[in-house]
Scaffold this motif. Structure first.
Motif, mmCIF file in Angstrom:
data_model
loop_
_atom_site.group_PDB
_atom_site.id
_atom_site.type_symbol
_atom_site.label_atom_id
_atom_site.label_comp_id
_atom_site.label_asym_id
_atom_site.label_seq_id
_atom_site.Cartn_x
_atom_site.Cartn_y
_atom_site.Cartn_z
ATOM 1 N N UNK A 1 0.898 -1.037 -0.125
ATOM 2 C CA UNK A 1 -0.058 -0.090 -0.004
ATOM 3 C C UNK A 1 0.979 1.148 0.060
ATOM 4 N N UNK A 2 0.596 2.083 -0.919
ATOM 5 C CA UNK A 2 1.098 3.520 -0.831
ATOM 6 C C UNK A 2 0.619 4.190 0.279
ATOM 7 N N UNK A 3 1.495 4.311 1.329
ATOM 8 C CA UNK A 3 0.793 5.072 2.550
ATOM 9 C C UNK A 3 0.891 6.417 2.251
ATOM 10 N N UNK A 4 -0.125 7.230 2.584
ATOM 11 C CA UNK A 4 -0.220 8.538 2.356
ATOM 12 C C UNK A 4 0.889 9.438 3.287
ATOM 13 N N UNK A 5 0.957 8.856 4.447
ATOM 14 C CA UNK A 5 2.119 9.672 5.354
ATOM 15 C C UNK A 5 3.379 9.112 4.927
ATOM 16 N N UNK A 6 3.648 7.774 4.337
ATOM 17 C CA UNK A 6 4.941 7.714 4.029
ATOM 18 C C UNK A 6 5.344 8.576 2.597
ATOM 19 N N UNK A 7 4.334 9.062 1.682
ATOM 20 C CA UNK A 7 4.526 9.693 0.562
ATOM 21 C C UNK A 7 4.773 11.011 0.785
ATOM 22 N N UNK A 8 3.976 11.680 2.028
ATOM 23 C CA UNK A 8 4.111 12.826 2.483
ATOM 24 C C UNK A 8 5.670 13.009 3.361
ATOM 25 N N UNK A 9 6.047 11.822 3.810
ATOM 26 C CA UNK A 9 7.503 11.949 4.357
ATOM 27 C C UNK A 9 8.405 12.147 3.350
ATOM 28 N N UNK A 10 8.431 11.352 2.176
ATOM 29 C CA UNK A 10 9.265 11.470 1.013
ATOM 30 C C UNK A 10 9.349 12.978 0.439
ATOM 31 N N UNK A 11 8.149 13.723 0.637
ATOM 32 C CA UNK A 11 8.007 15.118 0.059
ATOM 33 C C UNK A 11 8.744 15.912 1.343
#
Length: 353
Positions: free
Chosen positions: A259-269
């Motif tokens: 799952x592409x975690x929303x928080x994980x994606x935000x962390x990458x940003x």
């Protein structure tokens, strides 16, 4: 014997037997038959007297409105999500009266619904409006907003053809979120992980996740880590996992099988800010073997309600020096600050009355 008071209310002995039926030496017990919906509702409401309500509000498209009475927060037994697992869900954080990343989570929610072949009973703007109104009605300032799309109630068959309309449910969960600063232990899960189709869709079929979590708890760990069939790190039971290498690279596993975690994606940003400060060398996604991951300097779970949880031990072996890492907490601070005072694109003010 079961008896009823003259007033028609449930006597204490009856109430106890309804909740926990008495069993004799043969294993038999007498089941109470409720004479009316009012009697059942009265008993359920009495159970909440003097107790905090962890679920201050629920929305149900079946009822067509917001429910504030926890005794009435129910889902039909013939809902296809209940007996066939045909449903999807998502969660957004409520923090200091703001909804964090609601639009991002809602977009993923509808992508999951499309994969599960569930058509929403409302367009996305209406779903968004319902969730905002629900949060406002709950008067909850800290917690989580969880919501589901189901094929809907109808019958008990395998096909949803007998379900005339899909259903949308949502509930506010009162929870005092705080930054995680203590490290936890994890194990490698022996429970087979989901196939990519189901792992990348946030659906309600969480039995592998549950068994993986139970396995960890039985072994005295906080949670577990899934490894895919190629030997690469995947994810935790309901969170993403991230690593800081000894070369100070932040690496998260590719999202093609998880799952592409929303928080994980935000962390990458957000994490490139630490690159600009010279604290991190690089931020990327990539494949990591178990040996490479266990050799990392720091390790952490990443998820909406955490948002970062440090990991200090894996399969009884220390990660790094066995203590919470400095960069782990720096990344946690970035996400925490984003929740507290991030841009309006991330934080939606709830119009409480």
């Amino acid at each position: 014997m079961l008896s009823r008071a003259d007033s028609g209310s449930v006597e204490p002995r009856l109430r106890e037997s309804v909740i926990a039926p008495e069993v004799d030496d043969r294993g038999d017990f007498r089941v109470h038959v409720f004479s009316s919906a009012e009697e059942l509702l009265s008993m359920r409401q009495d159970e909440w007297v003097g107790k905090p309500k962890p679920y201050p509000a629920m929305y149900s498209s079946v009822f067509g409105g917001i429910i504030l009475d926890p005794a009435m927060m129910v889902i039909p037994i013939d809902d296809h999500m209940v007996h066939r697992g045909h449903g999807v869900f998502d969660t957004a954080v409520i923090f200091d009266g703001y909804l964090y990343e609601l639009d991002v989570h809602l977009a993923r929610f509808l992508r999951s619904a499309a994969k599960a072949k569930i058509t929403s009973p409302f367009p996305q703007p209406t779903l968004r409006s319902i969730l905002i109104q629900l949060t406002a009605a709950s008067n909850c300032r800290k917690g989580a907003l969880r919501y589901w799309l189901s094929a809907g109630p109808g019958d008990f068959l395998l096909s949803p053809a007998g379900c005339p309309k899909s259903a949308f449910y949502a509930v506010v969960i009162d929870h005092n979120l705080s930054q995680c600063k203590e490290g936890v232990k994890v194990i490698t899960s022996t429970i087979p992980m989901k196939s990519p189709l189901f792992a990348t869709m946030k659906n309600v079929n969480y039995l592998p996740n549950v068994l993986s979590q139970m396995e960890a708890e039985e072994k005295g760990a906080s949670s577990s880590i899934w490894v895919d069939e190629e030997g690469y790190i995947a994810e935790g039971p309901n969170v993403n996992v991230a690593f800081v290498t000894r070369e100070k690279e932040l690496i998260l596993p590719f999202f093609d099988k998880i799952l592409s975690g929303c928080t994980a994606l935000r962390l990458l940003e957000l994490a490139p800010k630490l690159v600009e400060q010279g604290r991190l060398k690089d931020v990327r996604t990539g494949n990591l073997t178990v040996d490479e991951a266990k050799g990392a300097a720091e390790m952490m779970f990443v998820g909406s309600t955490l948002p970062i949880l440090p990991i200090i031990s894996w399969d009884e072996e220390p990660i790094g020096d066995g203590h919470v890492g400095e960069l782990t907490m720096a990344l946690s601070d970035l996400l925490w600050e984003d929740m507290v005072s991030g841009p309006e694109t991330q934080r939606l003010l709830v119009p409480y009355s």
